[in-house]
Structures are given as C-alpha cells and as structure tokens.
Design a protein around this motif. Structure first.
Motif, PDB file in Angstrom:
ATOM      1  N   GLY A 128      29.508  38.908  25.414  1.00  0.00           N
ATOM      2  CA  GLY A 128      30.057  39.614  24.263  1.00  0.00           C
ATOM      3  C   GLY A 128      29.094  39.714  23.098  1.00  0.00           C
ATOM      4  O   GLY A 128      29.491  39.694  21.942  1.00  0.00           O
ATOM      5  N   ARG A 129      27.815  39.834  23.401  1.00  0.00           N
ATOM      6  CA  ARG A 129      26.837  39.944  22.329  1.00  0.00           C
ATOM      7  C   ARG A 129      26.392  41.391  22.152  1.00  0.00           C
ATOM      8  O   ARG A 129      26.635  42.240  22.998  1.00  0.00           O
ATOM      9  N   LYS A 130      25.692  41.603  21.040  1.00  0.00           N
ATOM     10  CA  LYS A 130      25.208  42.938  20.722  1.00  0.00           C
ATOM     11  C   LYS A 130      23.686  42.921  20.806  1.00  0.00           C
ATOM     12  O   LYS A 130      23.071  41.926  20.419  1.00  0.00           O
ATOM     13  N   ILE A 131      23.100  44.002  21.281  1.00  0.00           N
ATOM     14  CA  ILE A 131      21.638  44.080  21.299  1.00  0.00           C
ATOM     15  C   ILE A 131      21.134  44.293  19.873  1.00  0.00           C
ATOM     16  O   ILE A 131      21.533  45.213  19.190  1.00  0.00           O
ATOM     17  N   LYS A 132      20.283  43.360  19.431  1.00  0.00           N
ATOM     18  CA  LYS A 132      19.735  43.465  18.090  1.00  0.00           C
ATOM     19  C   LYS A 132      18.436  44.265  18.146  1.00  0.00           C
ATOM     20  O   LYS A 132      18.137  45.061  17.265  1.00  0.00           O
TER      21      LYS A 132
ATOM     22  N   ASP B 103      19.536  34.977  23.247  1.00  0.00           N
ATOM     23  CA  ASP B 103      20.717  34.929  22.399  1.00  0.00           C
ATOM     24  C   ASP B 103      20.390  34.137  21.133  1.00  0.00           C
ATOM     25  O   ASP B 103      20.248  32.920  21.172  1.00  0.00           O
ATOM     26  N   GLU B 104      20.264  34.860  20.031  1.00  0.00           N
ATOM     27  CA  GLU B 104      19.853  34.208  18.778  1.00  0.00           C
ATOM     28  C   GLU B 104      20.935  33.291  18.228  1.00  0.00           C
ATOM     29  O   GLU B 104      20.651  32.424  17.405  1.00  0.00           O
ATOM     30  N   VAL B 105      22.173  33.489  18.665  1.00  0.00           N
ATOM     31  CA  VAL B 105      23.266  32.646  18.190  1.00  0.00           C
ATOM     32  C   VAL B 105      23.184  31.260  18.832  1.00  0.00           C
ATOM     33  O   VAL B 105      23.207  30.237  18.152  1.00  0.00           O
ATOM     34  N   LEU B 140      19.626  39.273  21.198  1.00  0.00           N
ATOM     35  CA  LEU B 140      21.057  39.475  21.012  1.00  0.00           C
ATOM     36  C   LEU B 140      21.542  38.780  19.749  1.00  0.00           C
ATOM     37  O   LEU B 140      21.074  37.700  19.409  1.00  0.00           O
ATOM     38  N   CYS B 141      22.475  39.410  19.067  1.00  0.00           N
ATOM     39  CA  CYS B 141      23.118  38.753  17.938  1.00  0.00           C
ATOM     40  C   CYS B 141      24.628  38.874  18.109  1.00  0.00           C
ATOM     41  O   CYS B 141      25.104  39.537  19.026  1.00  0.00           O
ATOM     42  N   ALA B 142      25.382  38.236  17.233  1.00  0.00           N
ATOM     43  CA  ALA B 142      26.847  38.250  17.354  1.00  0.00           C
ATOM     44  C   ALA B 142      27.391  39.671  17.225  1.00  0.00           C
ATOM     45  O   ALA B 142      26.859  40.482  16.467  1.00  0.00           O
ATOM     46  N   GLU B 143      28.422  39.965  17.986  1.00  0.00           N
ATOM     47  CA  GLU B 143      29.095  41.272  17.896  1.00  0.00           C
ATOM     48  C   GLU B 143      29.689  41.425  16.510  1.00  0.00           C
ATOM     49  O   GLU B 143      30.241  40.471  15.973  1.00  0.00           O
ATOM     50  N   VAL B 144      29.558  42.633  15.914  1.00  0.00           N
ATOM     51  CA  VAL B 144      30.037  42.813  14.528  1.00  0.00           C
ATOM     52  C   VAL B 144      31.538  42.892  14.382  1.00  0.00           C
ATOM     53  O   VAL B 144      32.306  43.140  15.198  1.00  0.00           O
TER      54      VAL B 144
END
Lengths: 144, 144
Positions: A128-132, B103-105, B140-144
């Motif tokens: 459930g992550r977003k591509i940054k 995954d940066e989180v 990857l960053c957290a989904e907005v």
DNA sequence: GTGTTTGCAAAGTGTTTGCAATTTA
DNA sequence: TAAATTGCAAACACTTTGCAAACAC
C-alpha cells in the motif's frame, strides 16, 4: 546623472527572489550557496565541494550552515538528493526525472541524456505504498 | 553401532563447501554469517541486523568481523552491495540483475519482480568507462 | 523587537583499522 | 608452525545538534 546597474547585485536580487518564492529567507549565506548551485548549469555537488567553492570566492559559510541549507533547499524542491554512495551525500540541481552515471573512479556524477533511458511496465509497489521516485544509476568502472 | 547424521553439521558442511569454493576460509564466524545469509531465501540486510540475528542464536560474532566478511563475501561475488541510503549499507544475497523497492517508511528493501522492469536504449557511458552495473531503485513513501 | 539563522564545537552514526591473541590448514 | 582471521578499542569520515551571538523583517 547616470545610474549604474550593478550586474552582481542584479543577480543577487534574482537569487533572493528565487528563495523568497520558496518561502526561504534570503540570508547572505543562502544567497552565496544559491549562486554556487543555480548559476551556470546543473550540478551534482557535495557539501565539502560547496564549502571550498565558497572559500575560493572569499565567501565564508560554515559547513554546518551548508548542510542545513542543502536540506532546506531539498525540502522546498530546489534540490534533489542522490543516493549513489554511502560515504558522501550528493545533491543535484536538476530536479526533473532523469538518471545518473556514477563514475566510481573519479566519484563524478553525470546526467543520463533524457531520451536514452526508457522504462516500461513500472510495477505496482507492495504494502500500500506510493512511488515517490525512480532512481536509475549506471555505475561505471575503468575500461579493462 | 548407529551413526547419527546430524542435520546441523551437514548444513554446516554445505556452507563450508560454499565458502571454500570461493576461496574463502571457512571459519566459525564466516559459517555463522553464511548461515544467516544463505539459508531460507534471499535477503537484504545491514551489518547490525546480522549481528543481532547472530546474537539471538547465541552465535557471537563481532561487528568488525561482520563488516569485514560482508565485504569479503561481496568481493568474491556471494553478495551485492546496494546503495539506497547513505546512512546505512545494505547487502543483497541475490546477485543477479534486478531492481529494488526501497520503502522509506520502514527502511525495508524488496526485489522488483523480474519481468516488471525493462529498459531499452542503454546509453553509452562517457569518458571511456565501462558499465559495471545498472541500479534501479523505486523509492516508496506512505500513501497520501 | 521578535523570531530566524548562523557558526562553532561537541556529539552522533555507521564504518574501518591497528594490533595482540587466536584459529585454520 | 606459518599465515590468516578475530575482536576489541581507538580512529575515522561525514553529518547533525545545542546554544549563544548575529541577523532579517
């Protein structure tokens, strides 16, 4: 009476405006840093390189301030950090999407020409992550 | 008289053979390290993670030795170093060509499925250099 | 004037190294 | 037993932080 338009101060005004535009207070140190970064084409720089470039111009800015402001500039989108080498942080003044050559011999970074790289079938990220961002680094070594 | 085949020592022999094959002397510490790395599927690990995994198994190996041997293993091609984050070195037990999700989180790394990424028009490197490797990282960053 | 920024020096983080003791072949 | 390896502690390189003085608005 002739009004002298000073080239240098006009340029400083331009850099000042650029910073204000991004909500960053234009201090002497930040303008000096910006003039290294945003004059004369895109660059890939380290904090140390900037300090020595500033020192050569007799513009003294402390290393701590350079670090703080490289991050401040990155936060507002004026810079992009590049993770090629964990011994040293590189910052890129070109914030558009592009890849890098990283020359392991010289430690220098060059942009990969725009059209040279194409990707298809970008995968969907897990968890459930977003591509940054997609980072592409072509690592180079000495010719055999 | 019954000869007991000990599962554990058979596995150690396998790891030992793997190291010898690569010209690396199979010490107690290296076999312990190899058993963390090369048992149970591919992994993306940091030196600290390995030390704590070893400690949990009551296999004491110093941090310095873990570092030395992560590099020794990398040199002979048993591992690949990944440059995703300059705060920390990651090592990958999968040495074949593939990209990574970072995954940066969570700080976790996952492989990008084989066929998901394709590149065409690989550019020619500047300055008479040779391409050592192409690193693709999808951040990857957290989904907005 | 008030809040922000600077710069020093000190602390922090991840990694490497020097060297005596230990282990491997 | 000769050469390689280990592990500690100290050194290291890069980066961040605490805080008083300086600065921008």
């Amino acid at each position: 009476m002739t009004i002298m338009y000073n080239k240098k101060s006009l340029e400083m005004d331009r850099l000042s405006a650029l910073l204000i535009e991004q909500g960053v207070r234009p201090t002497r140190q930040r303008i000096a840093l910006a003039s290294i970064l945003f004059e004369g084409g895109h660059k890939h720089v380290t904090a140390e390189q900037i300090v020595s470039a500033l020192r050569q111009r007799k513009d003294k800015v402390s290393l701590a301030t350079v670090y703080n402001n490289l991050h401040a500039f990155t936060k507002v989108g004026l810079l992009r950090e590049i993770a090629v080498d964990h011994t040293c942080s590189y910052f890129d003044t070109n914030t558009t999407i592009h890849g890098h050559f990283f020359d392991e011999v010289s430690g220098l970074i060059h942009d990969i020409p725009d059209q040279a790289l194409h990707m298809i079938n970008l995968p969907t990220p897990p968890g459930g992550r977003k591509i940054k961002r997609v980072d592409i680094t072509i690592r180079l070594c000495a010719e055999v």
